[in-house]
Write an enzyme that holds these catalytic residues in place. Sequence first.
Site, PDB file in Angstrom:
ATOM      1  N   ASN A   1     -20.077  12.062  45.370  1.00  0.00           N
ATOM      2  CA  ASN A   1     -21.471  12.343  45.017  1.00  0.00           C
ATOM      3  C   ASN A   1     -21.455  13.411  43.929  1.00  0.00           C
ATOM      4  O   ASN A   1     -21.244  14.581  44.214  1.00  0.00           O
ATOM      5  CB  ASN A   1     -22.200  12.840  46.280  1.00  0.00           C
ATOM      6  CG  ASN A   1     -23.607  13.305  46.000  1.00  0.00           C
ATOM      7  OD1 ASN A   1     -24.139  13.067  44.909  1.00  0.00           O
ATOM      8  ND2 ASN A   1     -24.222  13.952  46.981  1.00  0.00           N
ATOM      9  N   TRP A   2     -21.658  12.959  42.702  1.00  0.00           N
ATOM     10  CA  TRP A   2     -21.574  13.908  41.573  1.00  0.00           C
ATOM     11  C   TRP A   2     -22.792  14.815  41.492  1.00  0.00           C
ATOM     12  O   TRP A   2     -22.807  15.758  40.709  1.00  0.00           O
ATOM     13  CB  TRP A   2     -21.405  13.147  40.252  1.00  0.00           C
ATOM     14  CG  TRP A   2     -20.062  12.508  40.060  1.00  0.00           C
ATOM     15  CD1 TRP A   2     -19.022  12.473  40.951  1.00  0.00           C
ATOM     16  CD2 TRP A   2     -19.608  11.819  38.897  1.00  0.00           C
ATOM     17  NE1 TRP A   2     -17.962  11.794  40.419  1.00  0.00           N
ATOM     18  CE2 TRP A   2     -18.292  11.378  39.149  1.00  0.00           C
ATOM     19  CE3 TRP A   2     -20.184  11.509  37.655  1.00  0.00           C
ATOM     20  CZ2 TRP A   2     -17.543  10.661  38.214  1.00  0.00           C
ATOM     21  CZ3 TRP A   2     -19.454  10.785  36.729  1.00  0.00           C
ATOM     22  CH2 TRP A   2     -18.144  10.373  37.007  1.00  0.00           C
ATOM     23  N   LYS A   3     -23.822  14.488  42.253  1.00  0.00           N
ATOM     24  CA  LYS A   3     -25.067  15.279  42.217  1.00  0.00           C
ATOM     25  C   LYS A   3     -25.557  15.379  40.771  1.00  0.00           C
ATOM     26  O   LYS A   3     -25.377  14.433  40.001  1.00  0.00           O
ATOM     27  CB  LYS A   3     -24.852  16.643  42.868  1.00  0.00           C
ATOM     28  CG  LYS A   3     -24.243  16.506  44.272  1.00  0.00           C
ATOM     29  CD  LYS A   3     -24.288  17.753  45.079  1.00  0.00           C
ATOM     30  CE  LYS A   3     -23.656  17.495  46.439  1.00  0.00           C
ATOM     31  NZ  LYS A   3     -23.807  18.621  47.362  1.00  0.00           N
TER      32      LYS A   3
ATOM     33  N   HIS B   1     -30.285  12.613  51.474  1.00  0.00           N
ATOM     34  CA  HIS B   1     -29.372  13.759  51.364  1.00  0.00           C
ATOM     35  C   HIS B   1     -30.178  15.034  51.634  1.00  0.00           C
ATOM     36  O   HIS B   1     -31.344  15.132  51.248  1.00  0.00           O
ATOM     37  CB  HIS B   1     -28.754  13.784  49.968  1.00  0.00           C
ATOM     38  CG  HIS B   1     -27.646  14.773  49.844  1.00  0.00           C
ATOM     39  ND1 HIS B   1     -27.877  16.136  49.737  1.00  0.00           N
ATOM     40  CD2 HIS B   1     -26.301  14.621  49.846  1.00  0.00           C
ATOM     41  CE1 HIS B   1     -26.727  16.765  49.663  1.00  0.00           C
ATOM     42  NE2 HIS B   1     -25.741  15.867  49.738  1.00  0.00           N
TER      43      HIS B   1
ATOM     44  N   GLU C   1     -30.209  17.757  50.237  1.00  0.00           N
ATOM     45  CA  GLU C   1     -30.771  18.395  49.030  1.00  0.00           C
ATOM     46  C   GLU C   1     -32.085  17.723  48.636  1.00  0.00           C
ATOM     47  O   GLU C   1     -32.996  18.378  48.125  1.00  0.00           O
ATOM     48  CB  GLU C   1     -29.738  18.365  47.893  1.00  0.00           C
ATOM     49  CG  GLU C   1     -28.635  19.386  48.158  1.00  0.00           C
ATOM     50  CD  GLU C   1     -27.293  19.076  47.534  1.00  0.00           C
ATOM     51  OE1 GLU C   1     -27.208  18.171  46.675  1.00  0.00           O
ATOM     52  OE2 GLU C   1     -26.305  19.727  47.918  1.00  0.00           O
TER      53      GLU C   1
ATOM     54  N   GLU D   1     -23.717  15.135  57.480  1.00  0.00           N
ATOM     55  CA  GLU D   1     -23.457  16.261  56.590  1.00  0.00           C
ATOM     56  C   GLU D   1     -24.197  17.491  57.115  1.00  0.00           C
ATOM     57  O   GLU D   1     -25.403  17.634  56.858  1.00  0.00           O
ATOM     58  CB  GLU D   1     -23.959  15.947  55.175  1.00  0.00           C
ATOM     59  CG  GLU D   1     -23.245  14.784  54.530  1.00  0.00           C
ATOM     60  CD  GLU D   1     -23.282  14.902  53.015  1.00  0.00           C
ATOM     61  OE1 GLU D   1     -22.211  14.862  52.402  1.00  0.00           O
ATOM     62  OE2 GLU D   1     -24.373  15.069  52.446  1.00  0.00           O
TER      63      GLU D   1
ATOM     64  N   GLY E   1     -21.242  22.477  50.224  1.00  0.00           N
ATOM     65  CA  GLY E   1     -20.974  23.404  49.130  1.00  0.00           C
ATOM     66  C   GLY E   1     -20.631  24.823  49.563  1.00  0.00           C
ATOM     67  O   GLY E   1     -20.582  25.735  48.741  1.00  0.00           O
TER      68      GLY E   1
ATOM     69  N   SER F   1     -18.076  20.158  52.248  1.00  0.00           N
ATOM     70  CA  SER F   1     -16.888  20.963  51.947  1.00  0.00           C
ATOM     71  C   SER F   1     -15.566  20.264  52.277  1.00  0.00           C
ATOM     72  O   SER F   1     -14.585  20.921  52.643  1.00  0.00           O
ATOM     73  CB  SER F   1     -16.964  22.333  52.640  1.00  0.00           C
ATOM     74  OG  SER F   1     -18.020  23.087  52.097  1.00  0.00           O
TER      75      SER F   1
ATOM     76  N   GLY G   1     -18.799  15.997  47.625  1.00  0.00           N
ATOM     77  CA  GLY G   1     -19.585  16.566  46.528  1.00  0.00           C
ATOM     78  C   GLY G   1     -18.684  17.250  45.515  1.00  0.00           C
ATOM     79  O   GLY G   1     -18.085  16.607  44.653  1.00  0.00           O
ATOM     80  N   GLY G   2     -18.560  18.581  45.641  1.00  0.00           N
ATOM     81  CA  GLY G   2     -17.822  19.375  44.655  1.00  0.00           C
ATOM     82  C   GLY G   2     -16.442  18.825  44.333  1.00  0.00           C
ATOM     83  O   GLY G   2     -16.059  18.751  43.156  1.00  0.00           O
TER      84      GLY G   2
HETATM   85  P1  PGA Z   1     -19.746  19.239  49.106  1.00  0.00           P
HETATM   86  O1  PGA Z   1     -21.049  18.287  49.122  1.00  0.00           O
HETATM   87  O2  PGA Z   1     -18.570  18.344  49.284  1.00  0.00           O
HETATM   88  O3  PGA Z   1     -19.797  19.909  47.765  1.00  0.00           O
HETATM   89  O4  PGA Z   1     -19.916  20.185  50.234  1.00  0.00           O
HETATM   90  C1  PGA Z   1     -21.119  17.169  49.939  1.00  0.00           C
HETATM   91  C2  PGA Z   1     -22.444  16.476  49.732  1.00  0.00           C
HETATM   92  O5  PGA Z   1     -23.453  17.182  49.586  1.00  0.00           O
HETATM   93  O6  PGA Z   1     -22.530  15.231  49.713  1.00  0.00           O
END
Ligand code: PGA
Length: 273
Positions: A12-14, A101, A103, A171, A177, A216, A237-238
Site C-alpha cells: 500500500n503505497w498510500k 483503511h 486512514e 490492521e 507506521g 509495521s 505500508g512503509g
Molecule cells: P505500515 O502501514 O506498514 O507503514 O505500518 C500499513 C498500512 O497502513 O497498510
Amino acid sequence: MTDLRRPLVAGNWKMNGLRADGLARTRALVDKAGKRPPAIDILICPPATLLTTIGRALGGRRGAIALGAQDCAPRTSGAHTGDIAAPMLADAGCRYVILGHSERRGDHRETSALVRAKATAALDSGLTPIVCVGETAAQRRAGKTLAVVRNQLARSLPEAAVARPFVVAYEPVWAIGSGHTPTPAEVGKVHGALRAWLEGRLGERAAAVRLLYGGSVNGANAQALMAVANVDGGLIGGASLKVDEFWSICVATAGNRKTTRRPARKQGGKVKR
Ligand code: PGA
C-alpha cells in the site's frame, strides 16, 4: 491436499510516488519476481494517478504482480466530483481495491456502512475488496479489540460477499507506521476470532477467505508474523516503498506458506467445527 488460501502480500503505497520513482520501484520488483517467482500472490496499490503507468509496467492483467487501488466510490458513475468509481478501476487494470483503511476511516470519517457500499460496488465490478478493520490504542487498552474488529467486519461486509471472493486485513490503528506490532500470539487471537466470525457468516466458504495482517510489518518481523495461524499474508505500508525490504517480506511469507485443507464436511453438508 488443497491450498485454499494462497498467501497475498500487498504493498500500500498510500500517498507516495511520482512517475519516476514509482516506475523504478515497480521495474525492480518485476525483475525480482521474474528471476525468482515466489509461490504467493503479490499486489501493488499505488496512488490513483499512477495506476495506468504502474499497471503497464507490471505487464497488464497477465503480469505476475497484480494492480490494486486504495479506495473506490460507492456509486458506479455520475455527478461525484473527485471520486473514482470501481468500474473505472477495473478498466484501468485493477484486480483489488483496499477499502476502509483506518486512514480513510479517520481522515475522511468513513463509516462501516460506507465501506460496505464501496465493497458492494467493488464486487459488482469484478474487483476483490480488501476490507480493513482494526482497533485504536484506547480500544485495545480497554480490552475491546475483538469486539471492535468483529463489529467493523459485520458492518463493512456486504451481502454480496457471501458468494464472492474478498480479503480481510487486520490492521491495529496503533501499529500502523509506528514501528510497534502486536505479538504473534495477539495477532493469532484476533485472526482466529475473525476466522470464527467468518465461519458463522459464510460457513465452509470462510476457509477460503484470506486474512492479512498489517501494521509495521518489515523485513525483520515478517517471518514471525506471517507464520501465525490464520495469517494469510500482509498489507504493507512503509516497507512497500523499499524494494529490497518489500521483497524480503514476500520471500518470508512464501517460506512460511501454510497449506490449508478444505474443511471436512459432516453429513448434511455442515462444516465441522
Ligand atoms: P505500515 O502501514 O506498514 O507503514 O505500518 C500499513 C498500512 O497502513 O497498510
